[in-house]
Design an enzyme around this catalytic site. Structure first.
Site, mmCIF file in Angstrom:
data_model
loop_
_atom_site.group_PDB
_atom_site.id
_atom_site.type_symbol
_atom_site.label_atom_id
_atom_site.label_comp_id
_atom_site.label_asym_id
_atom_site.label_seq_id
_atom_site.Cartn_x
_atom_site.Cartn_y
_atom_site.Cartn_z
ATOM 1 N N HIS A 578 0.735 -1.240 0.149
ATOM 2 C CA HIS A 578 -0.033 0.098 0.111
ATOM 3 C C HIS A 578 0.938 1.261 -0.074
ATOM 4 C CE1 HIS A 578 -3.821 -2.101 1.472
ATOM 5 N NE2 HIS A 578 -4.112 -1.479 0.222
ATOM 6 N N ARG A 685 -5.203 -3.676 -17.650
ATOM 7 C CA ARG A 685 -4.908 -4.641 -16.602
ATOM 8 C C ARG A 685 -5.784 -5.122 -15.673
ATOM 9 N NH1 ARG A 685 0.783 -2.283 -17.296
ATOM 10 N NH2 ARG A 685 2.157 -3.771 -17.870
ATOM 11 N N ARG A 722 -7.274 -6.693 -21.427
ATOM 12 C CA ARG A 722 -6.603 -7.981 -21.354
ATOM 13 C C ARG A 722 -7.185 -8.680 -20.225
ATOM 14 N NH1 ARG A 722 -0.530 -8.000 -19.165
ATOM 15 N NH2 ARG A 722 -1.211 -7.488 -17.460
ATOM 16 N N GLU A 815 3.913 -12.292 -25.663
ATOM 17 C CA GLU A 815 5.020 -12.061 -24.416
ATOM 18 C C GLU A 815 5.860 -13.288 -24.069
ATOM 19 O OE1 GLU A 815 2.844 -10.496 -21.173
ATOM 20 O OE2 GLU A 815 1.218 -11.959 -21.419
ATOM 21 N N ASN A 838 7.595 -6.671 -21.543
ATOM 22 C CA ASN A 838 8.250 -6.727 -20.271
ATOM 23 C C ASN A 838 8.445 -8.492 -19.967
ATOM 24 O OD1 ASN A 838 7.600 -4.279 -19.600
ATOM 25 N ND2 ASN A 838 5.551 -4.702 -18.695
ATOM 26 N N ARG A 849 11.822 -10.759 -14.038
ATOM 27 C CA ARG A 849 11.906 -9.214 -14.407
ATOM 28 C C ARG A 849 11.700 -8.651 -12.908
ATOM 29 N NH1 ARG A 849 5.756 -8.923 -16.558
ATOM 30 N NH2 ARG A 849 5.524 -6.972 -15.618
HETATM 31 C C1 PEP Z 1 4.139 -7.203 -20.411
HETATM 32 O O1 PEP Z 1 4.595 -8.505 -20.042
HETATM 33 O O2 PEP Z 1 5.123 -6.607 -21.148
HETATM 34 C C2 PEP Z 1 3.114 -6.864 -20.173
HETATM 35 C C3 PEP Z 1 2.668 -5.557 -20.731
HETATM 36 O O3 PEP Z 1 2.275 -7.338 -19.252
HETATM 37 P P1 PEP Z 1 2.460 -7.399 -17.491
HETATM 38 O O4 PEP Z 1 3.647 -6.186 -17.535
HETATM 39 O O5 PEP Z 1 1.147 -6.787 -17.145
HETATM 40 O O6 PEP Z 1 2.940 -8.648 -17.433
HETATM 41 MG MG MG Z 2 2.899 -9.775 -19.312
#
Ligand code: PEP
Ligand code: MG
Length: 957
Positions: A578, A685, A722, A815, A838, A849
Site C-alpha cells: 500500500h 490490466r 486484457r 510475450e 516486459n 523481471r
Molecule cells: C508485459 O509483459 O510486457 C505486459 C505488458 O504485461 P505485464 O507487465 O502486465 O505482465
Molecule cells: Mg506480461
C-alpha cells in the site's frame, strides 16, 4: 465466525483412505443440510490442488472456490478417525478432520484458531483422544481448557514492591486467581498456608486446589525479607493440579542440588525466571546465534531451518534465549515458529552428536545468512552481543545499491536513516481498570485522528487505505485479546502489542506476497495506538530537503511525509504494498527492497535516488551530481514542452501516424489518461480489479468498471482489455495456486484461466455487457501455443452467442518467445497482436523481471527482443493484421522510435510517458525510424542499441 456444537462432532469413524474419509464427512454435511451432494467432488478436487493437512494429525477438508455455490449453510463437521487415515504421500496421518462448508474465506478463521493446536503436540493428542465431544469443541475453538498448568512470564513479579510476607502472599494469590488456579475460598485462605524453605532465600507455598487450572506464581519482595529466621527473596506459589506441577518441583529440586537456586534472585527479567524453571537440561554442544531477520522466525525461514535439520540424523534443539518457551526440535516448522523468535533474539542450538561441530557450523551459518530472508543489522540492546557474527554489508562512497521501483522519480539530497519507533512501556500494570480506560481512550483518539484524515483527503487511494486502517483498528478480535491481557494484570501497551503483533505475524506468514505485505498495515495501526498510549507520537521531522531511508515504510508514514522528503528508500518492502501504491499516487519517488546495507548510510550523506534506473548512488562525486542535476533539469524541461502538445497525435515528419495509448490498472484512471492525451487504452490490466476485491468480483462489479472506462474514453477511442493475468508475481488470494518453484514458468495468465474457465467466462460476460454493442478489443495474456488460443476462442464463441450485437476484435499478447516465433500461425486466426515486452524480455533473456540485481540488465531494447518483435510484425503484415506494443519499451522514447520503424502501429504506455513519446516520434520521418530499427536489429547487444540514440541527442531526445 464458524461455531461448533458437540452435536457437530463424530468421535469415532473408520475410513480406509482419504477418499472414504472425505465421503464420510461430506455425507454428514449433506445429511445436515450444509451442502449439496456435489460438494464432495469439490472437496476431493481441493485435495488434488493442495492437501488440506495442517499438521499434528489435523486436516481441514473443504470444497474448491468453484463449489462454494453448493454450500447451503455455512458450518463445520468434525470427524475423528482413531485408527488414522493416510492423508498425503509423505506419511501424513489424520486423526481429526474438520470438514468446512463455507461460502467465503471463513476457513481461514478456522485455520487461525487451529494454529495453537497444531503447534502443541500434547493438545493435539488430547484432541484426537478425549472422550468428550465438548472438549473437542473447546480445543478447536481455542477456549481456555480446564486442567491447563499456567506458568508463563505473566505469572512472575520481580521486585514487586511488597515488603512483608503477607503482602507477598496476597500478590501470589492474586496472580494464581487471575490464572483461574484458585477458587475464591482458597484465595481467602492462602495466607494461612505454611510455606517451606528450599534454600538460598527461596520459599515454596503449595495449595492443593479445586480450581479449573493449575498454575505457579513467582513473586519477589522489593528487598530481601526475613521469615522464620531465614531470608526470603523469592516466593514460589504453586496451585497443584493433577500432577502437572511435578516437573516444576523436580526442576526446583534439581536447582537446589546443583546450587542453582541463587540464580533466581539474580534474574532481571520474567522470561529468565521462566526459562530457569522450565527449561529441560539439554546435553550436547551449543552455539548461540542472534536472528538477523526483520520479521523474525516466520514460516518461510522456519521451513528453511527445518529442511537443513532434517538432513542430519542427530537431534537438533533450538531454544529462544529471549522468550520463555522451551527448546524445540529444529525439524518441526510449527515448533520453530512457536519459539516466537524476533529480530535479534538469541537462538541457542544444541546438538548431541559426534559431528556436532560441523552441524553447528552449518546451522549457525544458515541463520546468520537469514535463512532465505534479507539479513538485517541487529541492534545490541536489549540482547547480548552476538557471538556469531552477522554480516551486513556497509556502504562506501560511490557505491550503487539496486532496488525495485516502488514509485518513479529521481532525487538528489542528503540521506537520513530513520529507525523504527522504540516505544517504551512497562509490562505489568497496577490497576486493570485504569489500563482499560487508557486503552479505550487511545483507541478512540486514533479513530478520531483517522476519521479526520479521511474527511480531509481528496486522494482516493489514501481514503481507501485509511478506511481499511479504521476497520483494522476496530477489529473486535485485537481489542478483546488486549482486554484479556489487561485483565491478567498486563499494561495496555503490552497487551495491545501482543495482540497486533500476533495478527501481523500470522498475516506475514501468508505465502501470498500481497497478503504478506499487508502485515505492515496492521503494524501501522498498532503503532499509532502505541504512540498514543506512550505519548511517543512523532519522531520530529527534518526540515531540510532529504531522502528518507528506513527499514520499511508504512502507508500512514508515506501519507504524512513533509515536502522536505524528496524520495524514500527502504531496505525491505515490495512494489505492490500500500505504501508503494500511495507513493505513486502522491508522486513521491520510492525505491524499495534495497537490502539492509542502506541502513548503514551515515546521516547527511548525499545520495542520488533514481527510481527509474532502480539505483541509489551513495556519496556521488561532484561530476556525477552535476550530471544527474543536468539530466533532471533537462528532463523537466522536455516534459513541460511535451505537455503543451500532448493532444497532438504522434505523426512522423512524413505523415505516418502511430497511435499512442494508455496502460491502465483501474477504471478511475481513465479521465487522467484522456487529460494527458491518450488516443485510447491499449492495455487495461484487468487483474487489478480482481486484486482489489477480497473475493472474485461479481459480473456486475466488473461490468461497472469496464463500462466506466468505455464511458470515460467516449466514441473513437478504442479500449483493449486484457483478461485476468495472474500468477507469477501477481497472486490472487482466493484463487488456489500451488507454491511453484518457478512461478513465472508456471500456472499464470491464460494457463490459469483455462484451468478455471468459469472465472474467464464470467469476465467475458462482464466485458460484453459493459460494451453493450460498442466496439471493444479483448486480448489474452501468456498465450504460448495455438491450441490454447483455440480453447479460449471456443469459450469466447459460447459466451458471445448471447450478445448478437457485439463488436469485438480478439487479440493475443505476444510475450513468450514461442508466440513470437509462431506468429505466422497465430496471425491467421486472431485480429491483432500486442507485444508484452516486459515478459517477452524476461523469457528471451532468462532474467526474472523482479530480480533485485539482474532486472536492470533485462533491457527490452536488446536486439534479441527486437528480432522477436520484428518476426511478429512481419508475420502480422503478411496476414493483414496490426501489431501494438504495451510493455515498458513503448514508453522509452528510443524504444518507441525503433518500434515505429519495425512497423508497430500502436504504442501503449503508462500515462505519464505519453506526451514525451508523442513529441519524440514527431521528430522523426518514418524512413529515419526504419533505418534506426534496422541498425538496432543488427546491433550486438542492448548497450549498442542504446548508443544509437547518442548521435541524435542534439536534435531529438
Ligand atoms: C508485459 O509483459 O510486457 C505486459 C505488458 O504485461 P505485464 O507487465 O502486465 O505482465
Ligand atoms: Mg506480461
Amino acid at each position: 465466525m464458524l461455531k461448533l456444537t458437540p452435536q457437530d462432532i463424530t468421535l469415532t469413524a473408520i475410513a480406509e483412505n482419504k477418499q472414504e474419509a472425505i465421503a464420510l464427512i461430506a455425507e454428514r454435511m449433506v445429511g445436515d443440510g450444509l451442502v449439496e451432494p456435489a460438494y464432495q467432488q469439490g472437496m476431493l478436487d481441493r485435495e488434488q490442488q493442495t492437501s488440506t493437512y495442517l499438521g499434528n494429525g489435523i486436516a481441514i477438508p473443504h470444497g474448491t472456490i468453484e463449489t462454494r455455490d453448493l454450500v447451503r449453510q455455512t458450518g463445520l463437521r468434525v470427524v475423528r478417525f482413531p485408527n488414522g487415515v493416510k492423508w498425503g504421500e509423505d506419511g501424513q496421518v489424520v486423526y481429526t478432520a474438520v470438514g468446512i462448508a463455507a461460502k467465503s474465506d471463513e476457513h481461514l478463521t478456522i485455520l487461525r484458531q487451529l494454529t495453537h493446536v497444531i503447534a502443541d503436540e500434547a493438545l493435539s493428542r488430547r484432541l484426537h483422544t478425549t472422550e468428550s465431544a465438548d472438549e473437542v469443541r473447546r480445543i478447536l475453538s481455542g477456549e481456555a481448557l480446564a486442567g491447563s498448568f499456567v506458568f508463563t512470564a505473566n505469572q512472575v513479579r520481580l521486585k514487586s514492591g511488597a515488603d512483608s510476607y503477607t503482602e507477598l502472599t496476597a500478590l501470589a494469590g492474586a496472580v494464581l486467581w487471575n490464572a483461574k488456579a484458585l477458587t475464591q475460598q482458597e484465595l481467602a485462605s492462602v495466607y494461612a498456608r505454611n510455606p517451606f524453605y528450599l534454600g538460598e532465600g527461596v520459599w515454596v507455598l503449595s495449595v492443593s486446589s479445586q480450581a479449573e487450572n493449575g498454575a505457579a506464581a513467582v513473586v519477589q519482595p522489593e528487598q530481601t525479607i526475613s521469615l522464620y529466621g531465614e531470608s526470603l527473596n523469592t516466593l514460589i506459589a504453586i496451585s497443584t493440579h493433577d500432577n502437572q506441577h511435578l516437573p516444576l518441583l523436580e526442576k526446583l529440586t534439581e536447582l537446589k542440588l546443583d546450587g542453582g537456586l541463587k540464580k533466581l534472585a539474580a534474574c532481571k527479567r520474567s522470561v529468565d525466571v521462566i526459562r530457569l524453571l522450565i527449561s529441560q537440561s539439554l546435553a550436547g554442544q551449543q552455539v548461540v546465534c542472534p536472528l538477523p531477520i526483520a520479521h523474525g522466525l516466520h514460516a518461510r525461514p522456519a521451513a528453511a531451518l527445518a529442511r537443513i535439520a532434517k538432513q542430519y540424523d542427530a537431534e537438533i534443539w533450538i531454544e529462544n534465549l529471549d522468550s520463555d518457551s522451551p527448546a524445540v526440535s529444529a525439524r518441526s516448522v510449527t515448533k520453530l515458529i512457536s519459539l516466537g523468535a524476533q529480530l535479534g533474539h538469541r537462538l541457542q542450538i544444541t546438538v548431541d552428536d559426534a559431528k556436532a561441530d560441523s552441524i553447528l557450523e552449518v546451522i549457525a551459518k544458515a541463520i546468520a545468512g537469514g535463512l532465505g530472508d534479507p539479513v538485517v543489522r541487529i541492534s545490541s540492546e536489549p540482547h547480548q552481543p552476538a557471538k556469531t557474527e552477522t554480516v551486513v554489508e556497509t556502504v562506501k562512497p560511490g557505491d550503487q545499491v539496486y532496488g525495485l521501483t516502488g514509485a518513479p522519480g529521481v532525487a538528489i539530497a542528503p540521506a537520513y536513516v530513520v529507525s523504527e519507533p522504540d516505544y517504551q512501556f512497562e509490562h505489568h500494570a497496577v490497576s486493570p481498570e485504569a489500563e482499560l480506560v487508557r486503552f479505550h481512550k487511545a483507541l478512540s483518539a486514533v479513530s478520531v485522528d483517522l476519521k479526520n484524515k479521511l474527511d480531509k483527503t481528496a486522494n482516493t487511494e489514501l481514503a481507501q487505505i485509511i478506511s481499511m486502517h479504521l476497520e483494522l483498528l476496530l477489529d473486535p478480535e485485537m481489542k478483546q485479546e488486549t482486554e484479556k491481557f489487561i485483565a491478567q494484570g498486563d499494561s495496555a501497551e503490552w497487551g495491545w502489542k501482543q495482540s497486533f503483533e500476533a495478527l501481523a505475524s500470522l498475516q506475514e506468514q501468508s505465502q501470498e506476497v500481497l497478503l504478506a505485505e499487508r502485515a505492515i498495515d496492521i503494524r501501522d495501526v498498532g503503532n499509532r495506538v502505541l504512540g498514543k498510549l506512550t505519548g511517543q507520537e512523532s519522531a520530529g521531522s527534518i526540515e531540510a530537503d532529504h531522502v528518507l531511508v528506513c527499514q520499511e515504510i508504512a502507508p500512514s508514514e508515506i501519507s504524512e511525509l513533509d515536502a522536505s522528503v524528496k524520495a524514500v528508500v527502504t531496505a525491505a518492502g515490495g512494489v505492490t504494498s500500500h505504501a508503494a501504491i500511495l507513493a505513486r499516487s502522491l508522486g513521491i519517488p520510492l525505491l524499495v527492497g534495497c537490502g539492509a546495507k542502506v541502513l548503514t548510510i551515515t546521516d547527511g550523506t548525499d545520495v542520488i535516488v533514481d527510481c527509474e534506473a532502480k539505483v541509489l548512488t551513495v556519496a556521488p562525486n561532484a561530476d556525477t551530481v552535476a550530471a544527474a542535476k543536468a539530466t533532471m533539469a533537462r528532463e523537466q524541461k522536455l516534459n513541460e514542452e511535451a505537455y503543451k502538445t500532448r493532444f497532438e497525435p504522434a505523426v512522423t515528419t512524413d505523415g505516418h501516424h502511430v497511435e499512442v495509448m494508455a496502460n491502465l490498472t483501474a477504471a478511475k484512471g481513465v479521465e487522467k489518461a484522456v487529460e494527458l492525451g491518450c488516443e485510447g487504452v491499449g492495455l487495461f490490466r484487468s487483474e487489478f480489479i480482481y486484486m482489489d476485491h477480497p473475493q472474485e468480483p461479481t459480473i456486475e462489479q466488473q461490468q461497472a468498471e469496464y463500462a466506466r472506462v468505455l464511458d470515460g474514453l467516449g466514441e473513437g477511442k478504442p479500449l483493449i482489455v486484457r483478461t485476468l493475468d495472474i500468477g507469477g508475481d501477481k497472486p490472487l488470494p482466493y484463487m488456489p495456486m500451488d507454491e511453484e518453484e518457478n512461478p513465472f514458468l508456471g500456472l499464470r495468465g491464460i494457463r490459469l484461466s483455462l484451468r478455471y474457465p468459469r472465472t474467464l467466462i464470467h469476465q467475458l460476460h462482464a466485458l460484453l455487457r459493459a460494451a453493450a454493442g460498442r466496439p471493444l478489443r479483448i486480448m489474452f495474456p501468456m498465450v504460448t501455443d495455438i491450441q490454447e488460443w483455440r480453447d479460449i476462442k471456443a469459450l469466447f464463441d459460447q459466451v458471445v452467442a448471447d450478445y448478437p450485437d457485439a463488436q469485438v476484435e480478439l487479440g493475443i499478447m505476444i510475450e513468450v518467445p514461442s508466440a513470437a516465433m509462431m506468429a505466422d500461425i497465430f496471425a491467421r486466426e486472431v485480429d491483432f497482436f500486442s507485444v508484452g515486452t516486459n515478459d517477452l524480455t524476461q523469457y528471451a533473456l532468462a532474467i526474472d523481471r523482479g530480480h533485485p540485481e539482474l532486472s536492470r540488465q533485462a533491457d527490452s531494447i536488446h536486439p534479441a527482443v527486437l528480432r522477436l518483435i520484428d518476426t511478429t510484425v512481419r508475420a502480422a503484415q503478411q496476414h493483414g493484421i496490426w501489431v501494438g506494443v504495451c510493455g515498458e519499451l513503448a514508453s522509452d522514447p528510443l524504444g518507441a522510435a525503433i518500434l515505429t520503424g519495425l512497423g508497430v502501429r500502436e504504442l501503449s504506455m503508462s500515462t505519464r510517458a505519453m506526451a514525451r513519446v508523442k513529441a519524440h516520434i514527431r521528430g522523426f520521418s518514418l524512413t529515419q525510424t526504419k533505418e534506426l530499427a534496422q541498425r538496432a536489429l543488427a546491433a550486438e547487444n542492448s548497450a549498442a542499441v542504446r548508443a544509437l540514440s547518442v548521435n541524435r541527442e542534439a536534435d531529438h531526445v
